[in-house]
Design an enzyme around this catalytic site. Structure first.
Site, PDB file in Angstrom:
ATOM      1  N   GLU A  47      41.138  34.110  33.384  1.00  0.00           N
ATOM      2  CA  GLU A  47      39.684  33.955  33.291  1.00  0.00           C
ATOM      3  C   GLU A  47      39.064  35.027  32.407  1.00  0.00           C
ATOM      4  OE1 GLU A  47      37.929  31.480  34.026  1.00  0.00           O
ATOM      5  OE2 GLU A  47      39.351  30.354  35.250  1.00  0.00           O
ATOM      6  N   TYR A 130      30.849  34.703  37.582  1.00  0.00           N
ATOM      7  CA  TYR A 130      31.692  33.574  37.184  1.00  0.00           C
ATOM      8  C   TYR A 130      33.156  33.844  37.526  1.00  0.00           C
ATOM      9  CZ  TYR A 130      34.695  30.613  34.521  1.00  0.00           C
ATOM     10  OH  TYR A 130      35.712  29.765  34.199  1.00  0.00           O
ATOM     11  N   ASP A 148      29.680  29.157  34.250  1.00  0.00           N
ATOM     12  CA  ASP A 148      29.573  29.799  32.930  1.00  0.00           C
ATOM     13  C   ASP A 148      28.790  28.859  32.001  1.00  0.00           C
ATOM     14  OD1 ASP A 148      31.305  27.749  32.375  1.00  0.00           O
ATOM     15  OD2 ASP A 148      32.843  29.002  31.440  1.00  0.00           O
TER      16      ASP A 148
END
Ligand code: SF4
Length: 364
Positions: A47, A130, A148
């Protein structure tokens, strides 16, 4: 729940939407290396890498990073220079530094286990809402929103949200909507399904509505407004910064490189000597003066090697690259002299990697 979100979700069938989204995701998801298992450390690294970076670019970096630093402990104990080298070319290097310092905290304070508590995980360096939501939902199955820019685009179309997604306040609305519609049974597939939908179907331009698995839920499609959403006010154009750079060789053919300061843009990365140009005056003269002032050396400029731009979110470097040489002794210690074959051992920002490439090509 706020009145606004209640109004937005009026007549929206969450259950059916979850079912359609999740069953599509399970069938159609791309095979990606970070989906091999649900190890929270792998999810976390992926991520962070995926922020501002395309999936295709991330895949080889992720695989290499996992070979080099396969566990929390391995990354916690690694030298920062090795981590930056493994990150070289991905940009936004503070992501790598923050990741390593957060991983060190996990190693020290949580016995190497990534916390599964929203507050604890959000307190880690570089972990925003996020990333926290993505790790909690994907690795731990906790129904937290992971919102996001992509998810905001998709949701703005599906639910018909006409808020400016460039404004930080909009995120609250999108998070609240997600909390309300997320699947409690399978938040991992729900969040990943939203991300996947944004990546391959509900794309920024020309979304593939006719192939969309949630078309029947989509207000933008029903109204024909999918090309108008999301609302996103324009950011200011990046400020142009003209720079002269020099690939400078000494008598033995070694190149001068220096390390950037420990804080600020591209902190601690290596680069070729360069100077921000002021108006008026020849570029060649300005770089020569810079080398005289900073390094106490007089150099010969041999030729212009290249000129190109490199764009950051807020800056646009307009680089003119020279090749040059000098014969005298070096008086300063704030740099290194390295052989051209050693250049690739150092972590350079992308613009300076291009210069390394130019040197290797021109020298054969
Ligand atoms: Fe996006 Fe079109 Fe699907 Fe709506 S129908 S979610 S606009 S691809």
């Amino acid at each position: 729940m706020t009145e606004k979100v209640t109004d937005l979700l009026h007549l929206f069938d969450e259950q059916k939407f979850q079912k359609d989204l999740i069953s599509w995701f399970k069938k159609e998801q791309r095979t990606l290396p970070w989906r091999e298992n649900k190890d929270p450390y792998r999810v976390w690294v992926s991520e962070i890498m995926l922020q501002q970076t395309r999936v295709d670019t991330v895949i080889p970096y992720f695989e290499r990073f996992m070979r080099l630093f396969p566990t929390v402990e391995a990354l916690a104990e690694a030298e920062e220079a090795d981590v930056l080298k493994a990150w070289e070319g991905l940009g936004y290097y503070s992501r790598a530094r923050n990741l390593q310092s957060a991983v060190r905290e996990v190693a020290e304070s949580y016995k190497g286990i990534v916390p599964n508590h929203p507050k604890k995980i959000s307190d880690l360096k570089g972990v925003g809402p996020y990333t926290a939501g993505a790790i909690l939902s994907i690795a731990y199955g906790i129904p937290e929103p992971a919102v996001d820019g992509n998810v905001m685009r998709v949701l703005s179309r599906i639910i018909g949200i006409w808020e400016d997604i460039a404004k930080p306040s909009a995120r609250k609305t999108f998070e609240e909507v997600t909390r309300r519609i997320i699947s409690n049974d399978d938040p991992s597939s729900f969040n990943q399904g939203m991300m996947e939908l944004g990546a391959i179907v509900c794309t920024p331009r020309s979304p593939s509505c006719l192939l969309c698995p949630v078309q029947e839920h989509c207000r933008a499609f029903a109204e024909g407004s999918q090309e108008e959403l999301p609302i996103k006010s324009k950011k200011k154009a990046p400020r142009p910064v003209p720079i002269a750079v020099i690939a400078l060789k000494d008598y033995s053919g070694k190149f001068l490189i220096r390390q950037r300061p420990e804080t600020g843009l591209l902190a601690s990365l290596w680069e070729f000597p360069n100077v921000e140009l002021s108006e008026g005056g020849l570029k060649e003269d300005q770089i020569k003066k810079h080398l005289r002032d900073e390094y106490e050396i007089d150099v010969e400029i041999e030729k212009e090697l290249a000129s190109f731009n490199h764009i950051f979110s807020h800056l646009k470097w307009q680089l003119t690259v020279y090749e040059g040489s000098y014969q005298g002794e070096m008086a300063s210690k704030q740099f290194k002299m390295v052989d051209k074959n050693e250049l690739q051992k150092f972590a350079f920002p992308v613009a300076h990697q291009k210069i390394t490439q130019l040197i290797l090509e021109s020298e054969g």
